[in-house]
Design an enzyme around this catalytic site. Structure first.
Site, mmCIF file in Angstrom:
data_model
loop_
_atom_site.group_PDB
_atom_site.id
_atom_site.type_symbol
_atom_site.label_atom_id
_atom_site.label_comp_id
_atom_site.label_asym_id
_atom_site.label_seq_id
_atom_site.Cartn_x
_atom_site.Cartn_y
_atom_site.Cartn_z
ATOM 1 N NE ARG A 1 5.369 1.415 1.747
ATOM 2 C CZ ARG A 1 5.870 0.714 2.823
ATOM 3 N NH1 ARG A 1 6.282 0.765 3.937
ATOM 4 N NH2 ARG A 1 6.483 -0.445 1.862
ATOM 5 C CG ASP B 1 13.944 -2.200 8.598
ATOM 6 O OD1 ASP B 1 12.788 -3.055 9.405
ATOM 7 O OD2 ASP B 1 13.892 -1.390 8.160
ATOM 8 N N GLY C 1 4.785 -2.093 4.593
ATOM 9 C CA GLY C 1 4.951 -3.289 3.458
ATOM 10 C C GLY C 1 4.470 -4.535 4.308
ATOM 11 C CB THR D 1 9.125 -5.517 8.216
ATOM 12 O OG1 THR D 1 10.247 -5.194 7.170
ATOM 13 C CG2 THR D 1 9.940 -5.520 9.479
ATOM 14 C CG ASP E 1 12.825 -3.951 4.703
ATOM 15 O OD1 ASP E 1 13.014 -4.704 3.656
ATOM 16 O OD2 ASP E 1 12.515 -2.828 4.649
HETATM 17 O O1 F6P Z 1 9.385 -2.445 3.948
HETATM 18 C C1 F6P Z 1 9.548 -3.448 3.231
HETATM 19 C C2 F6P Z 1 9.936 -3.080 1.486
HETATM 20 O O2 F6P Z 1 9.618 -4.185 0.898
HETATM 21 C C3 F6P Z 1 11.352 -2.716 1.486
HETATM 22 O O3 F6P Z 1 12.337 -3.493 1.682
HETATM 23 C C4 F6P Z 1 11.118 -2.055 -0.012
HETATM 24 O O4 F6P Z 1 12.213 -0.911 -0.089
HETATM 25 C C5 F6P Z 1 9.700 -1.211 0.327
HETATM 26 O O5 F6P Z 1 8.995 -2.095 1.246
HETATM 27 C C6 F6P Z 1 8.848 -1.135 -0.997
HETATM 28 O O6 F6P Z 1 7.808 -0.606 -0.465
HETATM 29 P P1 F6P Z 1 6.480 -0.437 -1.842
HETATM 30 O O7 F6P Z 1 5.947 -1.929 -1.899
HETATM 31 O O8 F6P Z 1 5.833 0.541 -1.157
HETATM 32 O O9 F6P Z 1 7.290 0.104 -2.992
#
Ligand code: F6P
Length: 321
Positions: free
Chosen positions: A74, A131, A13, A127, A129
């Site tokens: 991804r 995390d 992300g 990120t 997050d």
């Molecule tokens: O990893 C960051 C993030 O924004 C998470 O908080 C969220 O769950 C995910 O990516 C959403 O991913 P995507 O943009 O692939 O839907």
């Protein structure tokens, strides 16, 4: 160092500040006498051999830009042993002496695999997050937090005018740090995170507590991994008879110009990543600890689940009284 070729990619992300980190990696590499290359679309682009040379001017004007000029993905293909081997061969054929990856825990796993295949790699935490372990904070978290605070202030205006309860859903599938910090920063009545079990009765009690002391609105901040806002709003309204509305902030949280903090963090981490490669480090991630940039093994950063600060969770509860 002269003549060394370092490449940089962004993966997973996107996060505000990734561009500032790319800029820092490129300019620090060139300042040290090396050559810099960008890889487009993360590991997916690596497998497609999508490289481009990056000069000083190519990373001009991006310090304050959200998203990532390199693009991100991804990549499923890269997760297999064959994918990693193919990527490693491409990097070797290109004569790349070091790779900097900017992303979260999935990105780090890939970098660790590549380092075992003989490619020197360094990770930078990017990120919203926040995390990954080994750092107090990741690039993008501060900006996302401020984006949520801005939105919450607007929601509060209308919530108190109508004496309503709002459920505001923020990102965080497995990790509730963004929900916890934004809930604390916005004075939420209740914060729901994936790491802490909760019941509808708890949520009703938190809202009732505010109403009892004359509060004109209530705000529940929920991480996407803890509950879905619309379902929660329906249940809450049925269980407690409140006038409930819902806001799902979604990908707005991932965009926007990075905060000053994130720009500086990214600039410092990018430079540290290049220093680490020059020193011969590999399989490490850059982090911020006690206001200093440091490195620690990549595996330490993703092997253990990031733990939520329970003291901050408890503080948010006390201050919501
Ligand atoms: O990893 C960051 C993030 O924004 C998470 O908080 C969220 O769950 C995910 O990516 C959403 O991913 P995507 O943009 O692939 O839907």
């Amino acid at each position: 160092m002269a003549g060394k070729r370092f490449a940089v990619l962004t993966s997973g992300g996107d996060a505000p500040g990734m561009n500032a980190a790319v800029r820092s990696v490129v300019r620090s590499t060139i300042a040290a006498g090396g050559e810099a290359f960008g890889i487009e679309s993360g590991y997916e682009g690596l497998l497609e051999d999508a490289f481009r040379p990056l000069g000083l001017g190519d990373v001009g004007g991006i310090l304050d830009r959200g998203g990532t000029i390199l693009g991100t993905s991804r990549s499923e293909r890269f997760k297999s042993a064959e994918g990693v081997a193919a990527a490693s061969e491409i990097l070797k054929a290109r004569g790349i002496d070091g790779l900097v990856v900017i992303g979260g825990d999935g990105t780090y796993r890939g970098a660790e695999e590549l380092s075992h295949s003989g490619i020197p790699t360094v990770g930078i935490p990017g990120t919203i997050d926040n995390d990954v372990n080994g750092t107090d904070t990741s690039i993008g978290f501060d900006t996302a937090l401020n984006t949520i605070c801005d939105a919450a202030a607007k929601v509060r205006d209308t919530a108190s005018s109508h004496e309503r309860t709002f459920v505001m859903e923020v990102m965080g599938r497995d990790c509730g740090i963004l929900a916890l910090y934004s809930g604390l920063a916005c004075g939420a009545d209740c914060i729901l995170v994936p790491e802490v079990p909760w019941t509808l009765a708890d949520v009703c009690a938190s809202v009732a507590q505010g109403v009892a002391r004359g509060k004109k609105h209530s705000m529940i901040v929920v991480a996407e991994g803890a509950a879905h806002a619309f379902g929660l709003a329906t249940d809450l309204s049925e269980a407690c008879g409140h006038n409930v509305r819902t806001v799902v902030l979604g990908h707005i949280q991932r965009g926007g110009s990075p905060s000053g903090f994130d720009r500086i963090l990214a600039s410092r981490m990018g430079a540290h990543a290049v220093r680490a490669l020059i020193e011969g480090q590999s399989g490490v991630a850059v982090g911020l600890k006690n206001a200093e940039t440091v490195t620690a093994p990549l595996a330490d950063a993703y092997a253990h689940a990031h733990t939520l600060r329970r003291d901050i969770y408890e503080l948010a509860k006390v201050l919501a009284l």
